[in-house]
Write an enzyme that holds these catalytic residues in place. Structure first.
Site, PDB file in Angstrom:
ATOM      1  N   SER A 113      60.179  -4.112 -44.728  1.00  0.00           N
ATOM      2  CA  SER A 113      61.577  -3.690 -44.725  1.00  0.00           C
ATOM      3  C   SER A 113      62.104  -3.382 -46.122  1.00  0.00           C
ATOM      4  O   SER A 113      61.600  -2.508 -46.802  1.00  0.00           O
ATOM      5  CB  SER A 113      62.430  -4.745 -44.027  1.00  0.00           C
ATOM      6  N   HIS A 114      63.080  -4.153 -46.569  1.00  0.00           N
ATOM      7  CA  HIS A 114      63.746  -3.889 -47.840  1.00  0.00           C
ATOM      8  C   HIS A 114      63.090  -4.616 -49.006  1.00  0.00           C
ATOM      9  O   HIS A 114      63.571  -4.527 -50.131  1.00  0.00           O
ATOM     10  CB  HIS A 114      65.206  -4.324 -47.722  1.00  0.00           C
ATOM     11  N   ASP A 279      67.192   1.653 -45.844  1.00  0.00           N
ATOM     12  CA  ASP A 279      66.245   0.773 -46.535  1.00  0.00           C
ATOM     13  C   ASP A 279      64.796   1.232 -46.380  1.00  0.00           C
ATOM     14  O   ASP A 279      64.537   2.327 -45.872  1.00  0.00           O
ATOM     15  CB  ASP A 279      66.406  -0.663 -46.030  1.00  0.00           C
ATOM     16  N   ASP A 281      62.260   0.700 -44.384  1.00  0.00           N
ATOM     17  CA  ASP A 281      61.721   1.162 -43.097  1.00  0.00           C
ATOM     18  C   ASP A 281      62.778   1.845 -42.219  1.00  0.00           C
ATOM     19  O   ASP A 281      62.511   2.130 -41.047  1.00  0.00           O
ATOM     20  CB  ASP A 281      61.088  -0.002 -42.337  1.00  0.00           C
ATOM     21  N   ASP A 283      65.817   0.935 -40.978  1.00  0.00           N
ATOM     22  CA  ASP A 283      66.658   0.332 -39.938  1.00  0.00           C
ATOM     23  C   ASP A 283      68.003  -0.159 -40.465  1.00  0.00           C
ATOM     24  O   ASP A 283      68.900  -0.451 -39.693  1.00  0.00           O
ATOM     25  CB  ASP A 283      65.916  -0.780 -39.176  1.00  0.00           C
ATOM     26  N   ARG A 284      68.150  -0.260 -41.804  1.00  0.00           N
ATOM     27  CA  ARG A 284      69.443  -0.695 -42.354  1.00  0.00           C
ATOM     28  C   ARG A 284      70.264   0.498 -42.812  1.00  0.00           C
ATOM     29  O   ARG A 284      69.722   1.565 -43.079  1.00  0.00           O
ATOM     30  CB  ARG A 284      69.229  -1.605 -43.569  1.00  0.00           C
ATOM     31  N   LYS A 378      67.396  -2.113 -34.962  1.00  0.00           N
ATOM     32  CA  LYS A 378      68.578  -1.579 -35.619  1.00  0.00           C
ATOM     33  C   LYS A 378      68.217  -0.200 -36.160  1.00  0.00           C
ATOM     34  O   LYS A 378      67.046   0.118 -36.330  1.00  0.00           O
ATOM     35  CB  LYS A 378      69.092  -2.517 -36.693  1.00  0.00           C
TER      36      LYS A 378
HETATM   37  C1  G1P Z   1      67.216 -10.836 -43.120  1.00  0.00           C
HETATM   38  C2  G1P Z   1      68.613 -10.679 -42.564  1.00  0.00           C
HETATM   39  C3  G1P Z   1      68.570 -10.560 -41.057  1.00  0.00           C
HETATM   40  C4  G1P Z   1      67.646  -9.416 -40.657  1.00  0.00           C
HETATM   41  C5  G1P Z   1      66.293  -9.571 -41.320  1.00  0.00           C
HETATM   42  C6  G1P Z   1      65.404  -8.363 -41.073  1.00  0.00           C
HETATM   43  O1  G1P Z   1      66.635 -12.003 -42.585  1.00  0.00           O
HETATM   44  O2  G1P Z   1      69.427 -11.749 -42.960  1.00  0.00           O
HETATM   45  O3  G1P Z   1      69.865 -10.348 -40.579  1.00  0.00           O
HETATM   46  O4  G1P Z   1      67.477  -9.377 -39.268  1.00  0.00           O
HETATM   47  O5  G1P Z   1      66.452  -9.721 -42.732  1.00  0.00           O
HETATM   48  O6  G1P Z   1      65.952  -7.184 -41.574  1.00  0.00           O
HETATM   49  P1  G1P Z   1      66.602 -13.413 -43.361  1.00  0.00           P
HETATM   50  O7  G1P Z   1      65.942 -13.166 -44.687  1.00  0.00           O
HETATM   51  O8  G1P Z   1      68.033 -13.813 -43.555  1.00  0.00           O
HETATM   52  O9  G1P Z   1      65.852 -14.331 -42.449  1.00  0.00           O
HETATM   53 ZN    ZN Z   2      64.471  -2.793 -42.643  1.00  0.00          ZN
END
Ligand code: G1P
Ligand code: ZN
Length: 545
Positions: A113-114, A279, A281, A283-284, A378
């Site tokens: 992801s990010h 982000d 991938d 989804d954000r 998302k």
């Molecule tokens: C974080 C975000 C959560 C999201 C996840 C994946 O997870 O807080 O809302 O679903 O990334 O993108 P966390 O690191 O808090 O477990």
């Molecule tokens: Zn992501």
């Protein structure tokens, strides 16, 4: 070609977190770490033989090598067909859509992801099930148990497969179809929104927009959808080339990491009217107006309140779900519309059942995530297109749309304070301390704040009645303000303590206050109640979102 069975040593630490298994690239590359996890997934899928699986990733470092390994393992494990995003590229929302559209058994998504990428960055593997959504806890727990006892994995010794050219070919008995990762998803977006109206808006001389793909996966999607189909100028599309290390940047769309976009939107001169970013991938999303930031919890509430202005939702929406730490702004909308409203634990997997059973249409999280029932993830570009469609209908600025929403529903002042890379022991001590102080808290008064309720959030899924415990400490005040504490489940270094702060303000004359100042009494109390100064050497959070 016969599958080869290789002996391997089980790992004890392959427990998927909030969103799949994430570790540093070095981990994934060494000692069959990837192979073991993939075999554990395969061993937990009863219908694997002859099935179709979707495969792709956000293009980060090790993506291409991982794809080769997974293809060879899938062939050896009897998978019938792999639908592979061209070049190994597939955004998370597009993967979710493709799994659903082609009725695949599931998908393997290669993304962290990010989290930053590159040889010293992170890598991740996530399994999504046939509804297109992240595997539920029952399955991720089974995969984890399997990974702890795994002693062998299967792989073919076949040649490296071409992944850059569209078309079908065979690897041993398995078919691989390399498909265009953008087209199906772009068509889906076109079926939801009023593209003609958005095109007019973008062409109008009074409106300027820009989008920052942060050198991550949404680049090609933005070029096709925002550029080709909606007419956004090339110069307005920033960083659209997916890079293995995201250009050395942190591909997270927020005010501190999306600096290039933020500088542009906050420049005194010639700032565009609309700015957005996605982000790693895809989804954000982050939405900005000219010198204005839209809080993601507000974004969810605003989209829900205005759903009927979008073609796909013109008959109204059934309900909204938000993750528990997300602000209560969306609840206010649900209440007014008289529709369902749910609070789930953090992580998209908890929305799946509610979406599948028609309990909700929209869902979202404070962490820059919003989405709907068109897929089971998302969806960053969906949110961006929603905002563009809304602006086109309302012919108003981002800032006015948000302010009018606050005027009608009140404003939830909201912020998240993160303490990153804490020693795990310290983070655990804080959570244990909070847990043990829960019975003492209700009724306590701190200045104007009186604690009404304090608990450790447990979620009972209304559909399958599965129970998820310890999903965050909630401290709720009698004026609706809240402090939430939880530990991150996506980090790869030490522990991250997240503290979510919220204060509701109905009075419109108080909608223009400084966020951190407005939350300062709650923030000070959050530090005191958790004994942050006693358990850690931190003076302040390492990130304020
Ligand atoms: C974080 C975000 C959560 C999201 C996840 C994946 O997870 O807080 O809302 O679903 O990334 O993108 P966390 O690191 O808090 O477990
Ligand atoms: Zn992501």
């Amino acid at each position: 070609m016969n599958p080869v069975i290789k002996k391997t040593q089980a790992f004890k630490d392959q427990k998927p977190g909030t969103s799949g298994l994430r570790k540093s690239v070095k981990y994934f590359k060494a000692d069959n770490y990837l192979q073991n996890f993939i075999q554990s997934i395969f061993n937990c899928l009863d219908e694997l033989e002859g099935s179709t699986l979707v495969l792709g990733g956000d293009g980060r470092f090790f993506n291409r090598e991982a794809i080769q390994i997974i293809l060879r393992m899938a062939a050896a494990n009897g998978v019938g067909k792999i639908l592979l995003g061209q070049g190994g590229i597939l955004s998370t929302p597009a993967a979710s859509h493709v799994i659903r559209k082609y009725k695949a058994l599931g998908g393997i998504l290669l993304t962290a992801s990010h989290n930053p990428g590159g040889p010293n960055g992170d890598f991740g593997v996530k399994f999504n099930i046939s509804n297109g959504g992240p595997a539920p806890e029952k399955l991720t727990n089974a995969i984890f148990e399997e990974s702890k006892r795994l002693s062998e994995y299967k792989i073919t010794e076949a040649q490296v497969s071409p992944i850059d050219k569209l078309g079908s070919f065979k690897l041993a008995e398995m078919e691989i179809e390399v498909f265009d990762p953008v087209k199906d998803y772009a068509d889906l977006m076109e079926s939801i929104f009023d593209f003609e109206k958005i095109r007019e808006l973008i062409a109008s001389p009074d409106f300027t927009a820009c989008f920052d793909a942060m050198n991550a996966v949404t680049g090609p999607y933005a070029e096709e959808i925002l550029g080709k189909r909606l007419g956004m100028d090339k110069n307005a599309l920033m960083n659209t080339q997916p890079l293995m290390n995201f250009g050395g940047k942190h591909p997270d769309p927020n005010l501190s990491t999306a600096k290039q976009l933020v500088d542009k939107m906050y420049s005194k001169k010639d700032a565009p009217n609309f700015g957005a970013a996605s982000d790693g991938d895809g989804d954000r999303h982050m939405i900005l107006g000219d010198y204005f930031f839209v809080n993601p919890s507000d974004s969810l509430a605003i989209l829900a309140a205005n759903a009927q202005k979008i073609p796909a939702y013109q008959n109204g929406i059934i309900g909204i779900a938000r993750s528990m730490p997300t602000s209560q702004a969306a609840d206010k909308v649900a209440e007014k519309l008289g529709i369902n409203s749910f609070q789930t634990p953090t992580g998209w997997k908890f929305f799946g059942n509610l979406l599948d059973h028609g309990e909700i249409t929209f869902c979202g999280e404070e962490s820059f995530g919003a989405g709907a029932d068109h897929i089971r993830e998302k969806d960053g570009l969906w949110a961006v297109l929603f905002w563009l469609n809304l602006i086109a209908v309302k012919q108003d600025s981002v800032e006015n749309i948000v302010r009018n929403h606050w005027a009608e529903y009140g404003r939830s002042y909201y912020s998240r304070h993160d303490y990153e890379r804490l020693p795990v022991k310290q983070a655990d001590e804080i959570m244990h301390h909070l847990q043990s102080s829960l019975p003492l808290l209700p009724g306590m008064q701190f200045g104007e704040l009186r604690i009404e309720k304090a608990d450790d959030f447990t979620y009972i899924d209304p559909i399958d009645h599965s129970i998820s415990e310890h999903q965050g400490i909630r401290i709720i005040f009698d004026n609706g303000s809240r402090i939430i504490y939880r530990l991150s489940g996506t980090g790869t270094e030490g522990a991250t303590l997240r503290i979510y702060l919220e204060r509701y303000e109905a009075d419109i004359s108080k909608h223009d206050l400084d966020i951190q100042e407005t939350l300062s009494d709650i923030s000070q109390l959050s530090v005191k109640l958790a004994k942050i100064r006693e358990y850690t050497d931190r003076e302040r959070p390492s990130a304020i979102v």
